[in-house]
Every structure is written in C-alpha cells, then in structure tokens.
Motif scaffolding. Structure first.
Motif, PDB file in Angstrom:
ATOM      1  N   VAL A   1      -6.753 -15.230   5.555  1.00  0.00           N
ATOM      2  CA  VAL A   1      -7.407 -16.436   5.715  1.00  0.00           C
ATOM      3  C   VAL A   1      -6.311 -17.460   4.876  1.00  0.00           C
ATOM      4  O   VAL A   1      -6.867 -18.647   4.641  1.00  0.00           O
ATOM      5  CB  VAL A   1      -8.683 -16.610   5.068  1.00  0.00           C
ATOM      6  CG1 VAL A   1      -9.614 -15.862   6.173  1.00  0.00           C
ATOM      7  CG2 VAL A   1      -8.664 -15.910   3.769  1.00  0.00           C
ATOM      8  N   ALA A   2      -5.597 -17.003   4.008  1.00  0.00           N
ATOM      9  CA  ALA A   2      -4.673 -17.864   3.108  1.00  0.00           C
ATOM     10  C   ALA A   2      -3.238 -18.261   3.938  1.00  0.00           C
ATOM     11  O   ALA A   2      -2.864 -17.308   4.534  1.00  0.00           O
ATOM     12  CB  ALA A   2      -4.440 -17.141   1.851  1.00  0.00           C
TER      13      ALA A   2
ATOM     14  N   VAL B   1      -9.425   1.937  15.118  1.00  0.00           N
ATOM     15  CA  VAL B   1      -9.824   3.360  15.078  1.00  0.00           C
ATOM     16  C   VAL B   1     -11.325   3.388  14.758  1.00  0.00           C
ATOM     17  O   VAL B   1     -11.802   2.798  13.710  1.00  0.00           O
ATOM     18  CB  VAL B   1      -9.042   4.197  13.775  1.00  0.00           C
ATOM     19  CG1 VAL B   1      -9.670   5.469  13.805  1.00  0.00           C
ATOM     20  CG2 VAL B   1      -7.469   4.079  14.183  1.00  0.00           C
TER      21      VAL B   1
ATOM     22  N   PRO C   1       1.550  -6.867  -4.183  1.00  0.00           N
ATOM     23  CA  PRO C   1       2.701  -5.751  -4.650  1.00  0.00           C
ATOM     24  C   PRO C   1       1.915  -4.535  -5.063  1.00  0.00           C
ATOM     25  O   PRO C   1       2.501  -3.373  -4.988  1.00  0.00           O
ATOM     26  CB  PRO C   1       3.084  -6.530  -5.728  1.00  0.00           C
ATOM     27  CG  PRO C   1       2.793  -7.880  -5.693  1.00  0.00           C
ATOM     28  CD  PRO C   1       1.370  -8.046  -5.029  1.00  0.00           C
TER      29      PRO C   1
ATOM     30  N   GLY D   1      -4.596   1.075   9.546  1.00  0.00           N
ATOM     31  CA  GLY D   1      -4.566  -0.211   8.704  1.00  0.00           C
ATOM     32  C   GLY D   1      -2.990  -0.524   8.415  1.00  0.00           C
ATOM     33  O   GLY D   1      -2.068   0.238   7.883  1.00  0.00           O
ATOM     34  N   GLY D   2      -2.752  -1.660   9.065  1.00  0.00           N
ATOM     35  CA  GLY D   2      -1.196  -1.953   8.911  1.00  0.00           C
ATOM     36  C   GLY D   2      -1.083  -3.255   7.897  1.00  0.00           C
ATOM     37  O   GLY D   2      -0.228  -4.270   8.291  1.00  0.00           O
TER      38      GLY D   2
ATOM     39  N   GLY E   1      -4.524   1.009  -1.152  1.00  0.00           N
ATOM     40  CA  GLY E   1      -4.573  -0.118  -1.284  1.00  0.00           C
ATOM     41  C   GLY E   1      -6.129  -0.796  -1.449  1.00  0.00           C
ATOM     42  O   GLY E   1      -6.859   0.062  -2.159  1.00  0.00           O
TER      43      GLY E   1
ATOM     44  N   CYS F   1      -3.296 -15.607  -8.037  1.00  0.00           N
ATOM     45  CA  CYS F   1      -2.590 -15.984  -6.671  1.00  0.00           C
ATOM     46  C   CYS F   1      -2.769 -17.474  -6.599  1.00  0.00           C
ATOM     47  O   CYS F   1      -2.042 -17.910  -5.768  1.00  0.00           O
ATOM     48  CB  CYS F   1      -3.583 -15.321  -5.693  1.00  0.00           C
ATOM     49  SG  CYS F   1      -3.832 -13.587  -5.887  1.00  0.00           S
TER      50      CYS F   1
ATOM     51  N   TRP G   1     -13.478 -20.721   2.620  1.00  0.00           N
ATOM     52  CA  TRP G   1     -12.980 -19.387   2.148  1.00  0.00           C
ATOM     53  C   TRP G   1     -11.373 -19.153   2.493  1.00  0.00           C
ATOM     54  O   TRP G   1     -10.604 -19.204   3.473  1.00  0.00           O
ATOM     55  CB  TRP G   1     -13.663 -18.107   2.642  1.00  0.00           C
ATOM     56  CG  TRP G   1     -13.082 -16.957   2.304  1.00  0.00           C
ATOM     57  CD1 TRP G   1     -12.639 -15.814   2.937  1.00  0.00           C
ATOM     58  CD2 TRP G   1     -13.013 -16.320   0.835  1.00  0.00           C
ATOM     59  NE1 TRP G   1     -12.391 -14.829   2.176  1.00  0.00           N
ATOM     60  CE2 TRP G   1     -12.671 -14.995   0.859  1.00  0.00           C
ATOM     61  CE3 TRP G   1     -13.370 -17.008  -0.266  1.00  0.00           C
ATOM     62  CZ2 TRP G   1     -12.426 -14.330  -0.133  1.00  0.00           C
ATOM     63  CZ3 TRP G   1     -13.124 -16.314  -1.533  1.00  0.00           C
ATOM     64  CH2 TRP G   1     -12.815 -14.778  -1.614  1.00  0.00           C
TER      65      TRP G   1
ATOM     66  N   ALA H   1      -0.894  -3.089  -3.779  1.00  0.00           N
ATOM     67  CA  ALA H   1      -1.104  -2.443  -2.678  1.00  0.00           C
ATOM     68  C   ALA H   1       0.089  -1.741  -1.917  1.00  0.00           C
ATOM     69  O   ALA H   1       0.117  -0.628  -1.420  1.00  0.00           O
ATOM     70  CB  ALA H   1      -2.034  -3.101  -1.471  1.00  0.00           C
TER      71      ALA H   1
ATOM     72  N   GLY I   1      -5.040  -5.855  12.663  1.00  0.00           N
ATOM     73  CA  GLY I   1      -4.557  -7.191  12.643  1.00  0.00           C
ATOM     74  C   GLY I   1      -5.270  -8.143  11.834  1.00  0.00           C
ATOM     75  O   GLY I   1      -4.950  -9.496  12.002  1.00  0.00           O
ATOM     76  N   ALA I   2      -6.235  -7.830  10.920  1.00  0.00           N
ATOM     77  CA  ALA I   2      -7.098  -8.851  10.014  1.00  0.00           C
ATOM     78  C   ALA I   2      -7.103  -8.481   8.647  1.00  0.00           C
ATOM     79  O   ALA I   2      -7.815  -8.018   7.951  1.00  0.00           O
ATOM     80  CB  ALA I   2      -8.623  -8.671  10.421  1.00  0.00           C
TER      81      ALA I   2
HETATM   82  C1  LIG Z   1      -8.544 -15.445   0.011  1.00  0.00           C
HETATM   83  C2  LIG Z   1      -7.519 -14.334  -0.732  1.00  0.00           C
HETATM   84  C3  LIG Z   1      -6.109 -14.743  -0.983  1.00  0.00           C
HETATM   85  C4  LIG Z   1      -5.203 -13.843  -1.695  1.00  0.00           C
HETATM   86  N1  LIG Z   1      -3.826 -14.090  -2.077  1.00  0.00           N
HETATM   87  C5  LIG Z   1      -3.157 -13.039  -2.735  1.00  0.00           C
HETATM   88  C6  LIG Z   1      -1.913 -13.609  -3.102  1.00  0.00           C
HETATM   89  O1  LIG Z   1      -1.698 -14.768  -3.224  1.00  0.00           O
HETATM   90  N2  LIG Z   1      -1.150 -12.760  -3.667  1.00  0.00           N
HETATM   91  C7  LIG Z   1      -1.570 -11.305  -3.473  1.00  0.00           C
HETATM   92  O2  LIG Z   1      -0.885 -10.596  -4.190  1.00  0.00           O
HETATM   93  N3  LIG Z   1      -2.581 -11.043  -3.161  1.00  0.00           N
HETATM   94  C8  LIG Z   1      -3.566 -11.935  -2.519  1.00  0.00           C
HETATM   95  N4  LIG Z   1      -4.719 -11.538  -2.107  1.00  0.00           N
HETATM   96  C9  LIG Z   1      -5.091 -10.256  -2.209  1.00  0.00           C
HETATM   97  C10 LIG Z   1      -4.515  -9.367  -0.665  1.00  0.00           C
HETATM   98  O3  LIG Z   1      -5.510  -9.734   0.167  1.00  0.00           O
HETATM   99  C11 LIG Z   1      -4.617  -7.850  -0.933  1.00  0.00           C
HETATM  100  O4  LIG Z   1      -4.004  -7.185  -2.096  1.00  0.00           O
HETATM  101  C12 LIG Z   1      -4.120  -7.207   0.422  1.00  0.00           C
HETATM  102  O5  LIG Z   1      -4.532  -7.688   1.525  1.00  0.00           O
HETATM  103  C13 LIG Z   1      -4.283  -5.508   0.248  1.00  0.00           C
HETATM  104  O6  LIG Z   1      -3.810  -4.820   1.278  1.00  0.00           O
HETATM  105  P1  LIG Z   1      -4.418  -3.902   1.995  1.00  0.00           P
HETATM  106  O7  LIG Z   1      -3.211  -3.245   2.799  1.00  0.00           O
HETATM  107  O8  LIG Z   1      -5.099  -2.823   0.970  1.00  0.00           O
HETATM  108  O9  LIG Z   1      -5.390  -4.140   2.822  1.00  0.00           O
HETATM  109  P2  LIG Z   1      -5.419  -5.547   4.232  1.00  0.00           P
HETATM  110  O10 LIG Z   1      -4.282  -6.344   3.842  1.00  0.00           O
HETATM  111  O11 LIG Z   1      -6.496  -5.982   4.308  1.00  0.00           O
HETATM  112  O12 LIG Z   1      -5.087  -4.644   5.561  1.00  0.00           O
HETATM  113  C14 LIG Z   1      -5.851  -3.768   5.722  1.00  0.00           C
HETATM  114  C15 LIG Z   1      -5.452  -3.602   7.346  1.00  0.00           C
HETATM  115  O13 LIG Z   1      -6.541  -2.682   8.021  1.00  0.00           O
HETATM  116  C16 LIG Z   1      -6.967  -3.200   9.114  1.00  0.00           C
HETATM  117  N5  LIG Z   1      -8.136  -2.140   9.646  1.00  0.00           N
HETATM  118  C17 LIG Z   1      -9.039  -2.261   8.964  1.00  0.00           C
HETATM  119  N6  LIG Z   1     -10.022  -1.408   9.553  1.00  0.00           N
HETATM  120  C18 LIG Z   1      -9.454  -0.733  10.760  1.00  0.00           C
HETATM  121  C19 LIG Z   1      -9.683   0.098  11.601  1.00  0.00           C
HETATM  122  N7  LIG Z   1     -10.652   0.775  11.785  1.00  0.00           N
HETATM  123  N8  LIG Z   1      -8.913   0.561  12.700  1.00  0.00           N
HETATM  124  C20 LIG Z   1      -7.418  -0.227  12.622  1.00  0.00           C
HETATM  125  N9  LIG Z   1      -7.115  -1.018  11.615  1.00  0.00           N
HETATM  126  C21 LIG Z   1      -8.010  -1.434  10.788  1.00  0.00           C
HETATM  127  C22 LIG Z   1      -6.990  -4.664   9.084  1.00  0.00           C
HETATM  128  O14 LIG Z   1      -7.061  -5.148  10.282  1.00  0.00           O
HETATM  129  C23 LIG Z   1      -5.914  -4.932   8.304  1.00  0.00           C
HETATM  130  O15 LIG Z   1      -4.866  -5.463   8.920  1.00  0.00           O
HETATM  131  C24 LIG Z   1      -5.498 -12.513  -1.699  1.00  0.00           C
HETATM  132  C25 LIG Z   1      -6.868 -12.208  -1.199  1.00  0.00           C
HETATM  133  C26 LIG Z   1      -7.768 -13.154  -0.851  1.00  0.00           C
HETATM  134  C27 LIG Z   1      -9.195 -12.743  -0.353  1.00  0.00           C
END
Ligand SMILES: Cc1cc2nc3c(=O)[nH]c(=O)nc-3n(C[C@H](O)[C@H](O)[C@H](O)COP(=O)(O)OP(=O)(O)OC[C@H]3O[C@@H](n4cnc5c(N)ncnc54)[C@H](O)[C@@H]3O)c2cc1C
Length: 316
Positions: A43-44, A81, A288, A12-13, A278, A142, A132, A290, A37-38
């Motif tokens: 989506v925002a 993975v 911030p 997860g990056g 995260g 946010c 969404w 996460a 990369g998702a």
């Molecule tokens: C609509 C919306 C708007 C938001 N706006 C804000 C904002 O304005 N400000 C803010 O602070 N927060 C915002 N957030 C919250 C923000 O999205 C999260 O805080 C943040 O994405 C969490 O980071 P993360 O690294 O935990 O997870 P993520 O950012 O979701 O990263 C997880 C990564 O793991 C990868 N992954 C998953 N499974 C696998 C696998 N099996 N193998 C390899 N890779 C994998 C995914 O592709 C993804 O790249 C918003 C959320 C939503 C839904």
C-alpha cells in the motif's frame, strides 16, 4: 516445472520468502515460491530504512528479488496456497509436505517455509482505510522523517500507543494524541505534558480528506476538525498462519492479544521440516529484518536437507 519432490516450497514471496529462496537456489536446491502478490507494505509508494534501497518502491524491490531467484533456476509463481499437509516420508525418514493450491493443483517438497506475512486490522474509524499506507501509517522509523516538523496525530489504539506518541515527538514538535474518550493515567499524561504533546480527549468520528483524497485531519464527535499532515497508529497485527496451525505448529500468546506460532532463532517451528519467517511470526520485522530471517531460514533448511542426505547415503 522441476521434478518433484522439490527440495523446498516457500509460501509467500515477500522479503522473507524471496530472501530464503535466493539462499536456497544459490545452494542448487530446487525451489518453488508460491505467492499471491500482496505484500503488507504494497500500500506504500516508498520504503525507508532499507540499506542500499532507501526510498525504493516495495513492489520494485520484490520484482528485482523474483528476477534474482529466477536467474538461479528458482520458480516463482503467482498462486494461492489453500492448504498444506505432511505426507509419508521417504525411506531415510525425511519429512515430505504436499501443498494444494486454490486451483486444486498439488506440489510436494522435502521442506516447507511459510512466509505469508500478516494483516493489519485497522480500528473502526470511517475514512481511515482510504488513508492506510499514505496519510495513515504504522512505523515511525519508516515514515517519521517524511513528516518531520509537520502536524502529526497519534491514535490511541492500545498500550503501545503511549510509546509511539513519545517516539514521534522526536520527529516533530507538533504531535497530538487522540485518546477517543479514554482516560490517561497520571504518569502518561504528565510525560506528554512535559514534552509538549497535546492530548485530544474527544471521541473521534472520522478521518477527513481534501478534494484530492489527501489526509487533512481528524473529525471529532462534535464536528470539530483537527488539521493533520500524518496519522500514526498501531493496527492489530493478525498473522496469516493458517497453514502453520493446520500443520499443528505450536502457538503461544505473544505480541498483544493473539496467539502466534513459535519459532527458534533460525525460524524452525515445532513441526519437523517446517520453517516460518518474517511478519507471520514476528510483527516487528521490517523489510531488512524479514529478509534476514528468511535468509537464515534458507541456510538452516539447507543444512537440514544435508543431514537427511547423509542419513540416506549411510543407508545405502
Ligand atoms: C504501511 C506500511 C509501510 C511500511 N513501510 C516500511 C518501510 O518503509 N520500511 C520497512 O522496512 N518496512 C516497512 N513496512 C513493513 C513491511 O511491510 C514488512 O516488514 C514486510 O512486508 C514483511 O515481509 P514478509 O515477507 O514477512 O511479508 P509480506 O511482505 O507481507 O509478504 C507476504 C507474502 O505472502 C503472500 N501470501 C500470503 N498468504 C499466501 C498464501 N496462502 N499463498 C500464497 N501467498 C500468500 C502475500 O501475498 C505476500 O506477497 C511497512 C508496513 C506497512 C503496513
């Protein structure tokens, strides 16, 4: 590619995974980040409440993060993975993990950090998925400022919606709570009435959009449309934690109706050598938070590796 075993594989990056990677590569650890990369907020178009990066594109932030990790020799690869398993440890008893990619490729590391985020499960409502991240969002901190003083609708999706709708009242005097036919208890409805929040009890039918696809309102079961500039809701958060549970990480009921993997304050799971950070373990983590959790996990993993290195040095 670096020689294996690597020091750390990070799955997860997003903000959590890349922040952990940055700490570890700067500590001269050999790190491989594997990422589909998702990110959740992909989506925002913009993110807010991120100090020094307020209003940036979430994808641009992560692109910058990948460059920073690569600058110190870390490897970030686009790959999914599929599974992870504990393998035999080395002579000093340290754990080892093998991850298998969807392509069949396999990599081995001394420690594993899972930072795979969560999925937002939206309620059944035609037209909602299309909005969404733009017209329909989750987090007042946010996105509330951008729709201040505008017409805001809040969908009743669970007990926390009562708090969400009261919160949004501080951004706008024009807030409507859509109950979808559910009865509100007396205290909740009195609190809304007292603060000028409208309650719409009719069952919802669909989300309405204009010709350009922009949100225009909510269509109710009798075909009436309530005009809106933004919808806030609380989707059901579903952690992407199959790798963690597959390794035997302990879960417990938390954050609503699902079981979530438990971690200590540094992100350590119940499986020795496996960390998580995260949204995969904390649905309330903004970017911030996460990033901070990932950063702390990275520092703690480094300390754990040092402990193993001391044991190995003592063993000769
Ligand atoms: C609509 C919306 C708007 C938001 N706006 C804000 C904002 O304005 N400000 C803010 O602070 N927060 C915002 N957030 C919250 C923000 O999205 C999260 O805080 C943040 O994405 C969490 O980071 P993360 O690294 O935990 O997870 P993520 O950012 O979701 O990263 C997880 C990564 O793991 C990868 N992954 C998953 N499974 C696998 C696998 N099996 N193998 C390899 N890779 C994998 C995914 O592709 C993804 O790249 C918003 C959320 C939503 C839904």
């Amino acid at each position: 590619m670096q020689p294996e075993p690597l020091d750390v594989i990070i799955v997860g990056g997003g903000s959590a995974g890349l922040s952990a990677a940055l700490m570890l590569v700067r500590a001269r650890r050999r790190v491989l980040v594997l990422d589909t990369g998702a990110p959740r907020n992909g989506v925002a178009a913009h993110m807010h409440g991120v100090l020094g990066r307020d209003g940036w594109s979430p994808l641009e932030l992560l692109e910058r993060g990948r460059d920073e990790v690569a600058r110190y020799g870390g490897v970030v690869r686009g790959a999914e993975v599929a599974s992870a398993e504990a393998t035999d440890g080395d002579a000093s008893g340290g754990p080892r993990f093998a991850v298998s990619l969807a392509s069949g490729e396999r990599h081995v590391a001394r420690r594993l950090l899972v930072a795979t985020g969560l999925r937002d499960e939206l309620p059944e409502l035609p037209g909602l998925a299309e909005q969404w991240g733009t017209g329909a969002v989750v987090c007042p901190f946010c996105d509330g400022w951008e729709v201040r003083d505008r017409r805001i609708g809040v969908l009743a999706t669970g007990p926390r919606s009562l708090h969400q709708v009261q919160m949004l009242r501080q951004w706008s005097p024009s807030v409507t709570f859509f109950t979808n036919g559910a009865e509100l208890d007396g205290d909740a409805s009195a609190g809304m009435l007292a603060r000028g929040i409208a309650v719409e009890p009719r069952v919802w039918a669909s989300v309405a959009a204009d010709e350009a696809g922009r949100l225009s309102g909510i269509r109710l079961v009798d075909n009436a449309v309530i005009a809106l500039d933004a919808i806030f809701l609380g989707p059901r958060p579903v952690p992407n934690d199959a790798l963690l549970t597959g390794l035997g990480a302990t879960t417990a009921p938390a954050f609503g109706d699902a079981d979530w993997v438990g971690v200590d304050p540094t992100g350590r799971t119940s499986v020795p050598g496996v960390w998580a950070a995260g949204n995969v373990v904390n649905p309330g983590a903004s970017v911030p938070i996460a990033a901070g959790a990932g950063s702390l996990a990275g520092m703690t993993i480094n300390s754990d590796l040092i402990e193993e290195e001391i044991r190995a040095a003592l063993a000769g």
